[in-house]
Write a protein that holds these residues in place. Structure first.
Motif, short mmCIF file in Angstrom:
data_model
loop_
_atom_site.label_atom_id
_atom_site.label_comp_id
_atom_site.label_asym_id
_atom_site.label_seq_id
_atom_site.Cartn_x
_atom_site.Cartn_y
_atom_site.Cartn_z
N VAL A 1 119.35 109.28 115.59
CA VAL A 1 118.65 109.76 114.47
C VAL A 1 118.67 109.11 113.05
CG1 VAL A 1 117.67 111.87 113.09
CG2 VAL A 1 118.28 112.09 115.76
N ALA A 2 117.93 108.53 112.67
CA ALA A 2 118.19 107.90 111.31
C ALA A 2 118.23 108.88 110.08
CB ALA A 2 117.20 106.56 111.04
N ALA A 3 118.38 108.18 108.76
CA ALA A 3 118.41 109.03 107.74
C ALA A 3 117.15 109.49 107.16
CB ALA A 3 119.18 108.11 106.49
N ASP A 4 116.14 108.83 107.67
CA ASP A 4 114.56 109.37 107.39
C ASP A 4 114.12 110.47 108.47
OD1 ASP A 4 114.31 107.62 109.77
OD2 ASP A 4 112.67 106.40 108.57
N GLY A 5 114.87 110.89 109.13
CA GLY A 5 114.62 111.59 110.30
C GLY A 5 113.77 111.00 111.46
N ALA A 6 113.59 109.74 111.53
CA ALA A 6 113.10 109.20 112.77
C ALA A 6 114.08 109.10 113.89
CB ALA A 6 112.38 107.87 112.48
#
Length: 604
Positions: free
Chosen positions: A48-53
């Motif tokens: 899970v990346a820092a942009d919520g994706a």
């Protein structure tokens, strides 16, 4: 979010690299490195990346999602562009939450699955998108239909295959592709305004039969589409009654559910679901019959068969899209022996001709006719055809292909597809493909061969089949025609099966009933219009139907005014209002049955 979790978020620099969920996650391990969360189980690994994706999902070491910087990649939300969920944090032992002012997501990780919960906080829909790595080359639906990617289907439940690994996904609306220069495959679900939505992803290992089916789909190479050497449909082959199988689990009063064998699809046999009903008759008496073809989003309807049974007709209603009854409009359950999905088959135009939807659907209607003709108690020389919307489209084609029908009643549906609401879907294929679709599948190609009486039923403002295309269509057949056009007739299965004119038309041709009124001429001199008629039933009223608008047929405002009715001379006349752009006349007899003249476009 717990207080402990908030503290950890605030101390990102201190806890970088810590295992945040190991203590209570059981079989799920969550590690944070910088602003990125890494989830590990025995079956899968996710990021899970820092942009919520959710930017990576590996099933037993094999990556299923497209991973890259920026979008499109992985799993993310879209509303007028990708949504950046700036606040991302672990919640509890095995969940990660992300949010901004427009949306919230929560990923709940277990040893066997990922549950993706989405909350839409806005007044517009949000799309959930999943972009697959190009190595994920096969997808199957819930009914076991396997397709090579990229593919476009209205599938809600899917299973994606990469070698012997699989990813099962529920909660979708459709899959589509190719997208972008790389030809990407996309999964999509829409979340309505101020609504929640749940998607479940279940990674696993494919069974032997699944692996074999996926390999077969991957190996399938479609023959290049080519024009037929002879007729598009082989009536000799289709005129024999098909083999029939039982359909356990489907019940309706007075009618029987069954499957009959359809033509092969991608080299495998198909079965077509149908409801059949034959009213009880005395002795050797036989009843007339009706073949009933449903429209877009529909299926075989038992109540339609029951309606005609109550009128004294045998009837058969078949599904034309490889589905069975159930589900909702446009979301009918497919079965594993189904043929190609509908409607229109625009995206199938490069498939082999005999694998495309229109070819199969027309074949299914003709086979249903052959089956009905073979049943005890049915008079094979007294069978009619009616279809609604896309079923009306099919009825137009069948009328020119199967001369055994005594009459046909297309409701809404017609030809000249590049001149009504579906023109964009044809034209988007490009010049060569669009020309091929029109050459193979437009009813205008087959209607000139129709010689039976036809009743055409439509509304002035039909969203799909407009009056200009309808007129060009009904002028092509060589048999007698009757028109029934009402102002703003609703477009639906119920509205399409209800007009009393259909039953009266059938009774007149198959049971010696009193026919509908018939126009014998019409004309115009300046603003004065007239038409002559014959009728065995007294006429109750005559009306002038007109519009002062031009432009899109669907948007025109139509009005009705009383017309002058001379019952002695059987003549109707009216004075057109100034600025009339289009007009026609309607007669209504004592039974409430309506017949219409042709419309005329003018400029006054």
């Amino acid at each position: 979010m717990t207080r402990g979790t908030s503290s950890l978020v605030g101390l990102a620099g201190i806890c970088m690299g810590m295992r945040l969920g190991a203590a209570g996650a059981g079989d799920v391990d969550i590690t944070r490195r910088g602003n990125v969360y890494h989830v590990t189980t025995a079956t899968y690994a996710a990021t899970v990346a820092a942009d919520g994706a959710l930017t990576s999902l590996k099933v037993h070491g094999k990556e299923f999602l497209r991973t890259r910087r920026g979008n499109p990649r992985g799993i993310y939300l879209f509303q007028r562009g990708p949504l950046i969920l700036k606040t991302v944090a672990q919640s509890g032992a095995a969940a990660i939450e992300a949010r901004n002012e427009r949306a919230e997501v929560r990923y709940d990780f277990s040893a066997r699955s990922v549950t993706w919960n989405v909350k839409n906080r806005t007044a517009d829909k949000i799309l959930c998108l999943m972009v697959f790595d190009p190595t994920v080359a096969v997808v199957a639906d819930a009914a076991g239909e396997y397709e090579k990617t990229p593919v476009r289907r209205s599938w809600q439940t899917t299973t994606w295959f990469l070698g012997d690994r699989k990813l099962h996904v529920t909660g979708g609306d459709r899959v589509w592709g190719p997208w972008a220069a790389e030809g990407l495959q996309v999964w999509e679900a829409a979340v309505g305004p101020e609504s929640d939505h749940t998607v479940v992803l279940t990674p696993g290992v494919a069974t032997r039969s699944e692996t074999q089916a996926a390999a077969a789909a991957l190996a399938y190479v479609a023959r290049p589409p080519a024009d037929p050497d002879g007729p598009m449909w082989d009536m000799t082959r289709l005129s024999g009654p098909p083999a029939v199988r039982s359909a356990p689990g489907f019940e309706a009063d007075g009618v029987k559910a069954l499957f009959f064998e359809g033509p092969a699809y991608r080299g495998r046999p198909t079965r077509v679901f149908a409801w059949v009903g034959v009213p009880a008759v005395d002795g050797r008496k036989k009843v007339p019959g009706m073949v009933l073809v449903h429209g877009g989003g529909g299926t075989a309807f038992a109540e339609w068969v029951q309606l005609w049974n109550r009128r004294g007709y045998a009837a058969i209603a078949m599904d034309t899209c490889g589905c069975t009854p159930g589900g909702t409009h446009g979301r009918r359950p497919r079965h594993k022996f189904g043929g190609p999905p509908g409607w229109g088959g625009f995206g199938q135009i490069d498939w082999p001709r005999t694998d495309q939807w229109t070819w199969h659907a027309v074949s299914d209607v003709i086979l249903a006719h052959s089956l009905l003709r073979s049943l005890p108690g049915v008079d094979s020389d007294r069978i009619g055809l009616t279809g609604i919307s896309w079923g009306g489209y099919l009825a137009c084609i069948v009328a020119g292909v199967d001369p055994r029908f005594r009459f046909a009643v297309p409701v809404y549906g017609c030809g000249f597809t590049t001149e009504h609401a579906f023109a964009g879907q044809v034209n988007s294929l490009g010049p060569e493909r669009a020309a091929r679709w029109m050459r193979w599948w437009d009813p205008s190609v087959y209607l000139p061969e129709a010689r039976m009486p036809m009743l055409w039923v439509d509304g002035t403002n039909d969203f799909a089949y407009t009056l200009n295309a309808l007129q060009k269509s009904y002028r092509l057949p060589k048999g007698p025609r009757t028109l029934c056009v009402r102002i703003r007739m609703p477009h639906s299965q119920g509205a399409g099966q209800s007009p009393k004119e259909i039953a009266l038309f059938a009774d007149a041709l198959l049971r010696g009933g009193i026919p509908l009124a018939r126009w014998t001429g019409q004309g115009r001199e300046g603003r004065r219009v007239w038409a002559s008629y014959k009728s065995s039933v007294p006429i109750e009223k005559a009306e002038l139907i007109f519009t002062r608008d031009d432009g899109k047929w669907q948007d025109r405002n139509w009005e009705a005014l009383p017309a002058e009715l001379d019952r002695g001379t059987h003549r109707v006349s009216a004075l057109l209002p100034k600025k009339t752009t289009c007009w026609f006349l309607n007669l209504t007899d004592r039974r409430g049955a309506v017949v219409s003249t042709e419309h005329e476009e003018i400029g006054l």
